[in-house]
Design a protein around this motif. Sequence first.
Motif, PDB file in Angstrom:
ATOM      1  N   ALA A   1     -31.607  -4.235  -3.033  1.00  0.00           N
ATOM      2  CA  ALA A   1     -32.330  -2.972  -3.101  1.00  0.00           C
ATOM      3  C   ALA A   1     -32.433  -2.436  -1.678  1.00  0.00           C
ATOM      4  O   ALA A   1     -32.245  -3.173  -0.711  1.00  0.00           O
ATOM      5  CB  ALA A   1     -33.715  -3.187  -3.695  1.00  0.00           C
ATOM      6  N   LYS A   2     -32.724  -1.156  -1.548  1.00  0.00           N
ATOM      7  CA  LYS A   2     -32.790  -0.552  -0.226  1.00  0.00           C
ATOM      8  C   LYS A   2     -34.183   0.013   0.024  1.00  0.00           C
ATOM      9  O   LYS A   2     -34.751   0.689  -0.831  1.00  0.00           O
ATOM     10  CB  LYS A   2     -31.759   0.569  -0.121  1.00  0.00           C
ATOM     11  N   LEU A   3     -34.734  -0.291   1.212  1.00  0.00           N
ATOM     12  CA  LEU A   3     -35.976   0.307   1.667  1.00  0.00           C
ATOM     13  C   LEU A   3     -35.614   1.394   2.665  1.00  0.00           C
ATOM     14  O   LEU A   3     -34.784   1.173   3.555  1.00  0.00           O
ATOM     15  CB  LEU A   3     -36.876  -0.723   2.348  1.00  0.00           C
ATOM     16  N   VAL A   4     -36.222   2.562   2.518  1.00  0.00           N
ATOM     17  CA  VAL A   4     -35.967   3.689   3.410  1.00  0.00           C
ATOM     18  C   VAL A   4     -37.281   4.038   4.098  1.00  0.00           C
ATOM     19  O   VAL A   4     -38.310   4.230   3.432  1.00  0.00           O
ATOM     20  CB  VAL A   4     -35.437   4.909   2.628  1.00  0.00           C
TER      21      VAL A   4
ATOM     22  N   GLY B   1     -37.313  -7.852  -6.379  1.00  0.00           N
ATOM     23  CA  GLY B   1     -38.534  -8.598  -6.647  1.00  0.00           C
ATOM     24  C   GLY B   1     -39.713  -7.644  -6.718  1.00  0.00           C
ATOM     25  O   GLY B   1     -39.529  -6.430  -6.767  1.00  0.00           O
ATOM     26  N   THR B   2     -40.899  -8.184  -6.706  1.00  0.00           N
ATOM     27  CA  THR B   2     -42.067  -7.311  -6.718  1.00  0.00           C
ATOM     28  C   THR B   2     -42.201  -6.645  -5.351  1.00  0.00           C
ATOM     29  O   THR B   2     -41.805  -7.209  -4.328  1.00  0.00           O
ATOM     30  CB  THR B   2     -43.366  -8.080  -7.022  1.00  0.00           C
ATOM     31  N   LEU B   3     -42.749  -5.448  -5.348  1.00  0.00           N
ATOM     32  CA  LEU B   3     -42.956  -4.758  -4.083  1.00  0.00           C
ATOM     33  C   LEU B   3     -43.859  -5.584  -3.177  1.00  0.00           C
ATOM     34  O   LEU B   3     -43.626  -5.678  -1.968  1.00  0.00           O
ATOM     35  CB  LEU B   3     -43.553  -3.368  -4.324  1.00  0.00           C
ATOM     36  N   GLU B   4     -44.837  -6.224  -3.758  1.00  0.00           N
ATOM     37  CA  GLU B   4     -45.748  -7.083  -2.992  1.00  0.00           C
ATOM     38  C   GLU B   4     -44.990  -8.194  -2.273  1.00  0.00           C
ATOM     39  O   GLU B   4     -45.209  -8.460  -1.092  1.00  0.00           O
ATOM     40  CB  GLU B   4     -46.795  -7.668  -3.945  1.00  0.00           C
ATOM     41  N   ALA B   5     -44.075  -8.866  -2.965  1.00  0.00           N
ATOM     42  CA  ALA B   5     -43.303  -9.955  -2.364  1.00  0.00           C
ATOM     43  C   ALA B   5     -42.362  -9.428  -1.284  1.00  0.00           C
ATOM     44  O   ALA B   5     -42.190 -10.062  -0.243  1.00  0.00           O
ATOM     45  CB  ALA B   5     -42.515 -10.700  -3.439  1.00  0.00           C
ATOM     46  N   ILE B   6     -41.775  -8.261  -1.519  1.00  0.00           N
ATOM     47  CA  ILE B   6     -40.875  -7.670  -0.529  1.00  0.00           C
ATOM     48  C   ILE B   6     -41.643  -7.338   0.743  1.00  0.00           C
ATOM     49  O   ILE B   6     -41.202  -7.648   1.848  1.00  0.00           O
ATOM     50  CB  ILE B   6     -40.181  -6.421  -1.110  1.00  0.00           C
ATOM     51  N   LEU B   7     -42.814  -6.727   0.592  1.00  0.00           N
ATOM     52  CA  LEU B   7     -43.619  -6.378   1.766  1.00  0.00           C
ATOM     53  C   LEU B   7     -44.076  -7.621   2.513  1.00  0.00           C
ATOM     54  O   LEU B   7     -44.162  -7.621   3.740  1.00  0.00           O
ATOM     55  CB  LEU B   7     -44.813  -5.519   1.365  1.00  0.00           C
ATOM     56  N   ALA B   8     -44.342  -8.694   1.789  1.00  0.00           N
ATOM     57  CA  ALA B   8     -44.774  -9.945   2.426  1.00  0.00           C
ATOM     58  C   ALA B   8     -43.680 -10.524   3.314  1.00  0.00           C
ATOM     59  O   ALA B   8     -43.972 -11.273   4.250  1.00  0.00           O
ATOM     60  CB  ALA B   8     -45.196 -10.958   1.370  1.00  0.00           C
TER      61      ALA B   8
ATOM     62  N   LEU C   1     -41.726  -8.720   5.248  1.00  0.00           N
ATOM     63  CA  LEU C   1     -41.520  -7.844   6.403  1.00  0.00           C
ATOM     64  C   LEU C   1     -42.445  -8.248   7.547  1.00  0.00           C
ATOM     65  O   LEU C   1     -43.441  -8.937   7.323  1.00  0.00           O
ATOM     66  CB  LEU C   1     -41.801  -6.390   6.002  1.00  0.00           C
ATOM     67  N   PRO C   2     -42.146  -7.792   8.767  1.00  0.00           N
ATOM     68  CA  PRO C   2     -43.076  -8.039   9.870  1.00  0.00           C
ATOM     69  C   PRO C   2     -44.470  -7.498   9.529  1.00  0.00           C
ATOM     70  O   PRO C   2     -44.593  -6.446   8.895  1.00  0.00           O
ATOM     71  CB  PRO C   2     -42.455  -7.260  11.037  1.00  0.00           C
ATOM     72  N   VAL C   3     -45.496  -8.216   9.937  1.00  0.00           N
ATOM     73  CA  VAL C   3     -46.868  -7.883   9.555  1.00  0.00           C
ATOM     74  C   VAL C   3     -47.247  -6.450   9.937  1.00  0.00           C
ATOM     75  O   VAL C   3     -47.805  -5.718   9.123  1.00  0.00           O
ATOM     76  CB  VAL C   3     -47.866  -8.894  10.177  1.00  0.00           C
ATOM     77  N   GLU C   4     -46.922  -6.041  11.141  1.00  0.00           N
ATOM     78  CA  GLU C   4     -47.300  -4.693  11.594  1.00  0.00           C
ATOM     79  C   GLU C   4     -46.673  -3.616  10.704  1.00  0.00           C
ATOM     80  O   GLU C   4     -47.317  -2.639  10.346  1.00  0.00           O
ATOM     81  CB  GLU C   4     -46.854  -4.491  13.046  1.00  0.00           C
ATOM     82  N   LEU C   5     -45.417  -3.812  10.311  1.00  0.00           N
ATOM     83  CA  LEU C   5     -44.734  -2.861   9.446  1.00  0.00           C
ATOM     84  C   LEU C   5     -45.352  -2.869   8.049  1.00  0.00           C
ATOM     85  O   LEU C   5     -45.633  -1.816   7.478  1.00  0.00           O
ATOM     86  CB  LEU C   5     -43.244  -3.174   9.371  1.00  0.00           C
ATOM     87  N   ALA C   6     -45.585  -4.047   7.493  1.00  0.00           N
ATOM     88  CA  ALA C   6     -46.165  -4.148   6.149  1.00  0.00           C
ATOM     89  C   ALA C   6     -47.532  -3.479   6.087  1.00  0.00           C
ATOM     90  O   ALA C   6     -47.835  -2.760   5.132  1.00  0.00           O
ATOM     91  CB  ALA C   6     -46.266  -5.607   5.729  1.00  0.00           C
TER      92      ALA C   6
ATOM     93  N   MET D   1     -41.885  -3.516  -9.954  1.00  0.00           N
ATOM     94  CA  MET D   1     -40.787  -4.458  -9.808  1.00  0.00           C
ATOM     95  C   MET D   1     -39.602  -3.678  -9.250  1.00  0.00           C
ATOM     96  O   MET D   1     -39.218  -2.651  -9.804  1.00  0.00           O
ATOM     97  CB  MET D   1     -40.432  -5.062 -11.164  1.00  0.00           C
ATOM     98  N   VAL D   2     -39.057  -4.139  -8.147  1.00  0.00           N
ATOM     99  CA  VAL D   2     -37.917  -3.490  -7.512  1.00  0.00           C
ATOM    100  C   VAL D   2     -36.659  -4.187  -8.010  1.00  0.00           C
ATOM    101  O   VAL D   2     -36.509  -5.397  -7.842  1.00  0.00           O
ATOM    102  CB  VAL D   2     -38.030  -3.569  -5.975  1.00  0.00           C
ATOM    103  N   ALA D   3     -35.772  -3.409  -8.630  1.00  0.00           N
ATOM    104  CA  ALA D   3     -34.544  -3.966  -9.204  1.00  0.00           C
ATOM    105  C   ALA D   3     -33.372  -3.752  -8.257  1.00  0.00           C
ATOM    106  O   ALA D   3     -33.430  -2.923  -7.350  1.00  0.00           O
ATOM    107  CB  ALA D   3     -34.262  -3.285 -10.546  1.00  0.00           C
ATOM    108  N   ALA D   4     -32.305  -4.498  -8.486  1.00  0.00           N
ATOM    109  CA  ALA D   4     -31.078  -4.319  -7.718  1.00  0.00           C
ATOM    110  C   ALA D   4     -30.622  -2.874  -7.868  1.00  0.00           C
ATOM    111  O   ALA D   4     -30.654  -2.306  -8.956  1.00  0.00           O
ATOM    112  CB  ALA D   4     -30.006  -5.270  -8.216  1.00  0.00           C
TER     113      ALA D   4
END
Length: 78
Positions: free
Chosen positions: A2-5, A24-31, A33-38, A62-65
């Motif tokens: 998936a792509k984050l913009v 995966g879940t957006l929560e898991a994806i954000l976890a 990432l670097p803390v400051e960005l999340a 839920m973020v899908a492929a």
Amino acid sequence: MAKLVFLGRLADLAGAAECEVAPGTLEAILAGLPVELAVALLDEKVRIARNGELLINPGSIMVAAGDEIAFLPPVSGG
């Protein structure tokens, strides 16, 4: 994948305008990432869109492929 913009100042924080992540879940994806960005992405003023559609309650999506998740910071202008 998936792509984050990241738009505006969020791209500066991320160090790039976009990145690829595993689905995966957006929560898991954000976890993952670097803390400051999340923390910046979770700001209540940041809007989140999935595949061009603004999300009203992005908390448990839920973020899908193939999905594109865009983070839109508040706009300031003059």
